[in-house]
Design a protein around this motif. Structure first.
Motif, short mmCIF file in Angstrom:
data_model
loop_
_atom_site.label_atom_id
_atom_site.label_comp_id
_atom_site.label_asym_id
_atom_site.label_seq_id
_atom_site.Cartn_x
_atom_site.Cartn_y
_atom_site.Cartn_z
N TYR A 1 1.32 10.56 -6.96
CA TYR A 1 0.49 9.37 -7.16
C TYR A 1 -0.43 9.49 -8.36
O TYR A 1 -0.83 8.50 -8.94
CB TYR A 1 -0.27 8.98 -5.88
CG TYR A 1 -1.52 9.75 -5.59
CD1 TYR A 1 -1.49 10.83 -4.74
CD2 TYR A 1 -2.73 9.37 -6.16
CE1 TYR A 1 -2.64 11.53 -4.46
CE2 TYR A 1 -3.88 10.08 -5.89
CZ TYR A 1 -3.83 11.15 -5.05
OH TYR A 1 -4.97 11.85 -4.78
N ARG A 2 -0.74 10.71 -8.77
CA ARG A 2 -1.61 10.85 -9.97
C ARG A 2 -0.88 10.34 -11.21
O ARG A 2 -1.50 9.72 -12.06
CB ARG A 2 -2.02 12.31 -10.15
CG ARG A 2 -3.03 12.76 -9.12
CD ARG A 2 -3.62 14.11 -9.48
NE ARG A 2 -4.26 14.70 -8.32
CZ ARG A 2 -5.45 14.34 -7.86
NH1 ARG A 2 -6.14 13.40 -8.45
NH2 ARG A 2 -5.96 14.93 -6.79
N ARG B 1 -0.81 6.48 -11.34
CA ARG B 1 -2.06 5.75 -11.58
C ARG B 1 -2.11 5.01 -12.90
O ARG B 1 -2.62 3.91 -12.99
CB ARG B 1 -3.28 6.69 -11.49
CG ARG B 1 -3.48 7.33 -10.15
CD ARG B 1 -4.14 6.40 -9.15
NE ARG B 1 -3.29 5.34 -8.63
CZ ARG B 1 -2.54 5.40 -7.54
NH1 ARG B 1 -2.52 6.47 -6.82
NH2 ARG B 1 -1.83 4.38 -7.14
N ALA C 1 -7.74 -4.04 -12.68
CA ALA C 1 -6.35 -3.65 -12.35
C ALA C 1 -5.46 -3.66 -13.59
O ALA C 1 -4.50 -2.89 -13.66
CB ALA C 1 -5.79 -4.59 -11.28
N GLY D 1 0.95 4.13 -3.10
CA GLY D 1 0.60 5.52 -2.78
C GLY D 1 -0.62 5.65 -1.90
O GLY D 1 -1.17 6.74 -1.75
N LEU D 2 -1.05 4.54 -1.29
CA LEU D 2 -2.23 4.60 -0.41
C LEU D 2 -1.86 4.95 1.03
O LEU D 2 -2.69 5.40 1.79
CB LEU D 2 -2.98 3.27 -0.43
CG LEU D 2 -3.70 2.91 -1.73
CD1 LEU D 2 -4.29 1.51 -1.65
CD2 LEU D 2 -4.80 3.91 -2.04
N ARG D 3 -0.63 4.66 1.39
CA ARG D 3 -0.18 4.99 2.75
C ARG D 3 1.17 5.71 2.69
O ARG D 3 1.96 5.47 1.78
CB ARG D 3 -0.01 3.71 3.59
CG ARG D 3 -1.31 3.07 3.97
CD ARG D 3 -1.11 1.85 4.83
NE ARG D 3 -2.36 1.13 4.97
CZ ARG D 3 -3.28 1.40 5.89
NH1 ARG D 3 -3.06 2.34 6.77
NH2 ARG D 3 -4.39 0.70 5.93
N MET E 1 -8.32 -5.51 0.44
CA MET E 1 -9.61 -5.05 0.94
C MET E 1 -10.03 -3.85 0.11
O MET E 1 -9.53 -2.76 0.30
CB MET E 1 -9.49 -4.61 2.41
CG MET E 1 -9.10 -5.70 3.35
SD MET E 1 -10.47 -6.78 3.73
CE MET E 1 -11.42 -5.75 4.81
N SER E 2 -10.90 -4.08 -0.83
CA SER E 2 -11.37 -2.94 -1.62
C SER E 2 -12.85 -3.14 -1.84
O SER E 2 -13.41 -4.17 -1.53
CB SER E 2 -10.64 -2.85 -2.95
OG SER E 2 -10.94 -3.98 -3.73
N GLY E 3 -13.48 -2.16 -2.39
CA GLY E 3 -14.91 -2.27 -2.61
C GLY E 3 -15.33 -1.59 -3.88
O GLY E 3 -14.54 -0.87 -4.51
N MET E 4 -16.55 -1.86 -4.24
CA MET E 4 -17.17 -1.20 -5.39
C MET E 4 -18.57 -0.83 -4.95
O MET E 4 -19.14 -1.49 -4.08
CB MET E 4 -17.32 -2.19 -6.55
CG MET E 4 -16.04 -2.65 -7.09
SD MET E 4 -15.59 -1.59 -8.41
CE MET E 4 -14.46 -2.68 -9.18
N VAL F 1 -3.59 -2.15 -9.64
CA VAL F 1 -3.62 -2.62 -8.25
C VAL F 1 -4.87 -3.45 -7.99
O VAL F 1 -5.98 -3.05 -8.33
CB VAL F 1 -3.62 -1.42 -7.27
CG1 VAL F 1 -3.68 -1.89 -5.84
CG2 VAL F 1 -2.40 -0.54 -7.48
N LEU G 1 -6.44 -4.67 -4.68
CA LEU G 1 -6.29 -4.54 -3.24
C LEU G 1 -6.81 -5.78 -2.52
O LEU G 1 -7.70 -6.47 -3.02
CB LEU G 1 -7.07 -3.32 -2.74
CG LEU G 1 -6.59 -1.95 -3.20
CD1 LEU G 1 -7.65 -0.90 -2.88
CD2 LEU G 1 -5.29 -1.59 -2.53
N GLU H 1 0.82 -1.22 0.00
CA GLU H 1 0.00 0.00 0.00
C GLU H 1 0.86 1.27 0.00
O GLU H 1 0.44 2.29 -0.53
CB GLU H 1 -0.99 -0.02 1.17
CG GLU H 1 -2.04 -1.11 0.95
CD GLU H 1 -3.24 -1.02 1.89
OE1 GLU H 1 -3.18 -0.23 2.85
OE2 GLU H 1 -4.21 -1.75 1.65
#
Lengths: 273, 306
Positions: free
Chosen positions: B74-75, B78, B145, B54-56, B87-90, B83, B85, B50
């Motif tokens: 981080y832009r 991208r 991803a 660039g998430l942490r 734990m990710s969601g939609m 990626v 993850l 992570e």
């Protein structure tokens, strides 16, 4: 532009597909409109004059204050924003697009109310369409900003309901929707100026020939505009991608800055300026 | 031969309050390789990934992905990385088709329905996310991803929750990506999977890299014991006190298991012993040490390989 169109299109459809959003964007405001149109106009025939703006402003309140915040909280809690971040979706789009689609839902319901109320309940159409449309958009802008702000600062769905109700219920009771604000006691009339709905109703009254208003309607328009702009800016500043990994370190209490224009209006009224 | 390091981690450290999640680790990942991060829960694998994504924010150290600082830029990162993850969601109500259109639009590429077909999701195009199984959700996350043809792909436990068939499909997709020149960094608990896929691995334990290298090098660096499992009708070999070259002994599921430095001598002795006791052989297996054996050996002794 293509990304904006896809995002906007998906968010708009989500507002109908998602059951709780369908309830808050359509079923609840339309149901309440039919109920209020039936009961209130028979109990108080003069309510026919206020039915359309009252129900349209009520629709804005349910969609923006009750409907808009929770999906933001849920998306942050369930990691949806993390997915958005890794795909390069900007914070601005994450906040602005749901606000715009929510306003679009309220427009659909508002048109439905305007078209059916005269036929179903002999409601009186707005005398000044410009002030009606302007007050609609200013209130939608201000309320959507507050809805976003609640979603951004609220730590959980339960807290979201409490924060949203803290504004929704007073707006219903003293915000000029159920009865005119000038009928309120002085103290409550001042407190009511903390609510966007009071200013929206005030603009409508102030810019309608023979209308009643309790505060300068131009100042009310300025309050809604400034309050909305501040709320959007603070929502952007306070936005976090991830519940466990705050990337912004501004304290949530700074969200209250968005209410500064409302507080100034209430204070000015209280001191008699 | 000079190898082109596409990911560079130097003295990377990350803490959560008093807990040290990653403690000054350094490693490189070379262009076009599959690099595996192995370790038990809490070892620091996800934190490392992570921070690279660039998430942490790291506490200290240098992280670079294709010479890009993941936190500062981080832009730009991208479109270079993909990626999946852990734990990710939609959004629940987004359909498979919409999600492909939506995310591809932000990457400014055409939707890759071929990937959905490849990952067995073509009959789910109009199914909303909340109606997908866990395996389908993970396959969709993988498709999204890699849909924009990233040069580096980060996969966090990519096969967790997948059935055998889906797992095999995913392995094929990863090999195809590697063949096309994509660099893949994956974290996993599944040692067999990493041993099969990865060119190099790093084993993390309590935030430190305790071993790194190719799976073959790592297993060779261990005690080198060969595992012999024997199942006879009367389990007579269990009663024997000595077999040549045997260093450890155990029993499991009706098998007597011997760890030996000389598999030939041990097998011969076991078979002779069973025959002498008129005990018919049911099954005999000889296995070379696996990455899992080496991992267990390392984690048991907390051995630090410099």
């Amino acid at each position: 532009m293509t990304a904006f169109v896809h995002h906007f299109s998906f968010e708009f459809r989500a507002g109908v597909r998602n059951r709780s959003l369908l309830l808050l964007n359509y079923l609840f405001p339309i149901g309440f409109y039919l109920l209020a149109g039936t009961l209130m106009t028979s109990l108080n025939p003069s309510f026919k004059e206020y039915l359309i703006p009252a129900m349209v402003f009520f629709t804005i309140l349910t969609s923006t204050l009750l409907g808009l915040p929770d999906p933001i909280v849920s998306a942050r809690e369930s990691g949806i924003f993390r997915s958005y971040k890794i795909h390069g979706i900007p914070e601005l789009a994450i906040l602005i697009i749901p606000a715009l689609t929510t306003i679009l839902h309220t427009i659909v319901v508002a048109v439905l109310i305007v078209l059916t109320a005269p036929l179903l309940f002999q409601a009186v159409l707005p005398a000044n369409w410009l002030s009606f449309v302007l007050s609609f958009f200013l209130m939608a802008f201000a309320s959507a900003g507050i809805g976003l702000l609640i979603g951004v600062v609220s730590p959980s769905s339960r807290a979201t309901i409490l924060l949203a109700q803290a504004l929704f219920l007073p707006s219903m009771m003293i915000g000029g929707l159920m009865f005119p604000a000038h009928m309120l006691p002085d103290a409550l009339r001042t407190v009511a100026l903390l609510l966007p709905s009071t200013h929206a109703v005030n603009i409508l009254g102030g810019w309608t020939p023979g209308g009643i208003y309790t505060f300068n309607p131009y100042a009310s328009a300025a309050v809604l505009y400034a309050g909305g702009a501040l709320a959007f800016i603070m929502a952007l500043i306070l936005f976090n991608w991830d519940k466990d990994n705050p990337t912004r370190h501004v304290r949530p209490v700074f969200a209250l800055l968005a209410f500064a224009p409302y507080v100034i209006a209430a204070v000015l009224t209280f001191v008699g300026i | 031969m000079i190898r082109d390091d596409i990911v560079r981690v130097q003295n990377f450290r990350k803490t959560y309050s008093d807990f040290v999640a990653v403690d000054s680790i350094s490693f490189e990942v070379y262009r076009g390789e599959i690099f595996g991060l192995l370790g038990p829960n809490g070892a620091g694998k996800t934190t490392t990934l992570e921070c690279l994504e660039g998430l942490r924010m790291p506490d200290s150290g240098t992280l670079r992905v294709m010479d890009v600082d993941p936190m500062r830029d981080y832009r730009r990162l991208r479109n270079l990385i993909g990626v999946q993850l852990q734990m990710s969601g939609m959004p629940d109500s987004i359909s498979v088709r919409e999600s492909m259109k939506f995310f591809c639009a932000y990457h400014r590429v055409a939707p890759r329905y071929d990937l959905l077909d490849r990952l067995g999701l073509s009959d789910k195009l109009d199914t909303q996310y909340y109606m997908l199984s866990i395996g389908q959700k993970r396959r969709l996350a993988l498709a999204l991803a890699v849909a924009h043809n990233p040069q580096v792909v980060f996969l966090d436990e990519p096969t967790a929750g997948l059935d055998v068939l889906s797992r095999s499909e995913l392995h094929d997709v990863l090999r195809e990506l590697q063949a096309a020149g994509t660099t893949i960094i994956l974290s996993s608990h599944d040692m067999a999977e990493v041993e099969k896929l990865a060119n190099r691995v790093a084993i993390l334990l309590q935030g430190k890299i305790v071993a790194s290298g190719t799976p073959r090098d790592l297993t060779a660096a261990g005690a080198g014991l060969t595992k012999i499992s024997i199942h006879t009708e009367d389990s007579s070999v269990a009663k024997a006190e000595y077999f040549p070259a045997v260093r450890q002994k155990s029993s499991k599921d009706g098998y007597e298991i011997f760890y030996t430095t000389d598999p030939g001598a041990t097998v011969l002795a076991l078979l002779e012993f069973a025959k002498a006791h008129d005990d018919p052989l049911i099954d005999l297996r000889v296995e070379r040490p696996t990455l899992e054996d080496r991992f267990l050996e390392i984690t048991a002794h907390k051995e630090v390989v410099s």
